[in-house]
Design an enzyme around this catalytic site. Structure first.
Site, PDB file in Angstrom:
ATOM      1  N   GLU A 105      59.026  25.000  20.113  1.00  0.00           N
ATOM      2  CA  GLU A 105      57.953  25.961  20.373  1.00  0.00           C
ATOM      3  C   GLU A 105      58.204  26.712  21.675  1.00  0.00           C
ATOM      4  O   GLU A 105      57.980  27.925  21.770  1.00  0.00           O
ATOM      5  CB  GLU A 105      56.601  25.233  20.439  1.00  0.00           C
ATOM      6  CG  GLU A 105      56.150  24.639  19.122  1.00  0.00           C
ATOM      7  CD  GLU A 105      56.045  25.681  18.028  1.00  0.00           C
ATOM      8  OE1 GLU A 105      55.627  26.820  18.316  1.00  0.00           O
ATOM      9  OE2 GLU A 105      56.388  25.360  16.886  1.00  0.00           O
ATOM     10  N   ASP A 109      58.774  30.715  22.122  1.00  0.00           N
ATOM     11  CA  ASP A 109      58.041  31.550  23.072  1.00  0.00           C
ATOM     12  C   ASP A 109      59.005  32.384  23.907  1.00  0.00           C
ATOM     13  O   ASP A 109      58.720  33.545  24.240  1.00  0.00           O
ATOM     14  CB  ASP A 109      57.171  30.678  23.989  1.00  0.00           C
ATOM     15  CG  ASP A 109      55.914  30.181  23.301  1.00  0.00           C
ATOM     16  OD1 ASP A 109      55.519  30.770  22.271  1.00  0.00           O
ATOM     17  OD2 ASP A 109      55.321  29.198  23.785  1.00  0.00           O
ATOM     18  N   HIS A 160      57.429  35.245  17.893  1.00  0.00           N
ATOM     19  CA  HIS A 160      57.550  33.795  18.049  1.00  0.00           C
ATOM     20  C   HIS A 160      58.069  33.163  16.759  1.00  0.00           C
ATOM     21  O   HIS A 160      58.991  32.336  16.781  1.00  0.00           O
ATOM     22  CB  HIS A 160      56.181  33.213  18.413  1.00  0.00           C
ATOM     23  CG  HIS A 160      56.133  31.729  18.468  1.00  0.00           C
ATOM     24  ND1 HIS A 160      56.288  31.015  19.637  1.00  0.00           N
ATOM     25  CD2 HIS A 160      55.944  30.807  17.485  1.00  0.00           C
ATOM     26  CE1 HIS A 160      56.202  29.724  19.373  1.00  0.00           C
ATOM     27  NE2 HIS A 160      55.985  29.567  18.078  1.00  0.00           N
ATOM     28  N   GLU A 161      57.494  33.558  15.619  1.00  0.00           N
ATOM     29  CA  GLU A 161      57.927  32.996  14.340  1.00  0.00           C
ATOM     30  C   GLU A 161      59.339  33.457  13.979  1.00  0.00           C
ATOM     31  O   GLU A 161      60.125  32.678  13.426  1.00  0.00           O
ATOM     32  CB  GLU A 161      56.934  33.380  13.239  1.00  0.00           C
ATOM     33  CG  GLU A 161      55.513  32.885  13.470  1.00  0.00           C
ATOM     34  CD  GLU A 161      55.426  31.389  13.716  1.00  0.00           C
ATOM     35  OE1 GLU A 161      56.267  30.653  13.155  1.00  0.00           O
ATOM     36  OE2 GLU A 161      54.537  30.959  14.465  1.00  0.00           O
ATOM     37  N   HIS A 172      61.758  31.191  15.629  1.00  0.00           N
ATOM     38  CA  HIS A 172      61.999  29.929  14.907  1.00  0.00           C
ATOM     39  C   HIS A 172      63.105  30.113  13.869  1.00  0.00           C
ATOM     40  O   HIS A 172      63.982  29.251  13.715  1.00  0.00           O
ATOM     41  CB  HIS A 172      60.720  29.468  14.202  1.00  0.00           C
ATOM     42  CG  HIS A 172      59.742  28.781  15.096  1.00  0.00           C
ATOM     43  ND1 HIS A 172      60.066  27.703  15.880  1.00  0.00           N
ATOM     44  CD2 HIS A 172      58.419  29.012  15.319  1.00  0.00           C
ATOM     45  CE1 HIS A 172      58.999  27.288  16.551  1.00  0.00           C
ATOM     46  NE2 HIS A 172      57.991  28.073  16.238  1.00  0.00           N
TER      47      HIS A 172
END
Length: 318
Positions: A247, A251, A191-192, A195
């Site tokens: 976000e 995901d 997930h990070e 980003h």
């Protein structure tokens, strides 16, 4: 052998979402005669506010687009060179690490975080290589590959994970110890990583100037401290909307990247349950940068169904 999910960009129903707002309530200029001092002052404030808002919009929307080397999309960003993003992240990392008690001294856990992070990046490399094979002119690649660093932070109380532009990825001990499987750890890190690959921090910095300009315009139009505060609140609300969409996109990345690294993407649902338990009631979703974990489960399930319409293959790490 893991089935390769072809890259298709832009992501459906994510980057092209728009928000609708109520109609603007415009000041009414009534009265008779040549216009009093109060009316003239309002008109002047209106003209100044419109000029500030127009400048903010024009400055943002006339920014030259920059190509994302991973997705191929053209994006409005504050920094067009990946080296600038990497340098910014490296410079900001010590302060962020210090805020969370420094790096964890748990050697085995620290090594696991790093190993899982690199395994995810290797899966991304395979995914990009397969895409380039199918599309010879694409030349998709990860410009942050050598800059990525994965750090377990010693913070035992803050349940969190975050990433800085350019590839600095962090997870706290408080979140790490609540995770039940390595697949859940992979989901958090993926997930990070998402980003970073989508340059969310860089995009947000580019938008922030526009938000501040709009807030200033509202403050000028209101002509009072209360109006200025209202402008800041509206600006923050707009920024949070972008944050929630980022976000959801991260995901979506997590579902694909965990699978490509050999992990079961359904582990992300367990992460959401852990976050739900850690967060308690929390703030209303509208005023939270992150969507509520319970709602994110629905987004994750939709992404899994999108990429695995025939079901998730067997043999993946939980």
């Amino acid at each position: 052998m893991a089935r390769t999910i072809p890259l298709r960009f832009p992501f459906p129903q994510q980057q092209r979402r728009t928000s609708s707002y109520g109609q603007e309530r415009r000041p009414m200029f009534g009265g008779s005669g040549g216009g009093g001092g109060a009316g003239s002052a309002i008109k002047i404030r209106l003209l100044i506010a419109l000029a500030i808002a127009a400048f903010a919009f024009i400055s943002y929307y006339t920014k030259p687009g920059d190509k994302n080397e991973v997705t191929g999309e053209t994006e409005r960003v504050a920094m067009t060179e990946e080296a600038e993003e990497i340098q910014l992240g490296v410079q900001a990392a010590p302060e962020m690490v210090g805020m969370h008690g420094g790096p964890s001294r748990k050697v085995a856990a620290q090594q696991q975080v790093q190993q899982v992070g690199w395994r995810i990046l290797e899966g991304l490399d395979r995914q990009l290589a397969e895409y380039n094979k199918e599309h010879p002119d694409a030349n998709r690649h990860n410009p942050y590959e050598k800059a990525f660093q994965f750090t377990l932070l010693a913070d035992p109380r803050t349940v969190n994970a975050f990433a800085l532009p350019g590839g600095q990825v962090f997870i706290t001990e408080a979140l790490y110890r609540d995770l039940e499987t390595e697949g859940q750890l992979a989901g958090v890190l993926a997930h990070e990583i998402g980003h970073v690959l989508s340059r969310h921090g860089n995009k947000q910095m580019a938008r922030q100037g526009m938000f501040q300009g709009l807030a200033g315009a509202i403050g000028v139009l209101a002509g009072s401290q209360q109006g200025a505060q209202m402008g800041q609140m509206i600006s923050s609300a707009i920024g949070m909307k972008y944050g929630r969409e980022a976000e959801i996109e991260a995901d979506d990345w997590a579902v694909r990247l965990t699978y490509q690294a050999g992990y079961d993407p359904r582990a992300m649902e367990g992460v959401m349950r852990i976050l739900e338990q850690a967060g308690g009631s929390g703030p209303p979703e509208f005023l939270s940068t992150h969507p509520k974990p319970a709602n994110r489960v629905a987004y994750i399930e939709a992404a899994i169904k999108k990429y695995f319409p025939d079901g998730i293959p067997d043999g993946l790490r939980p």
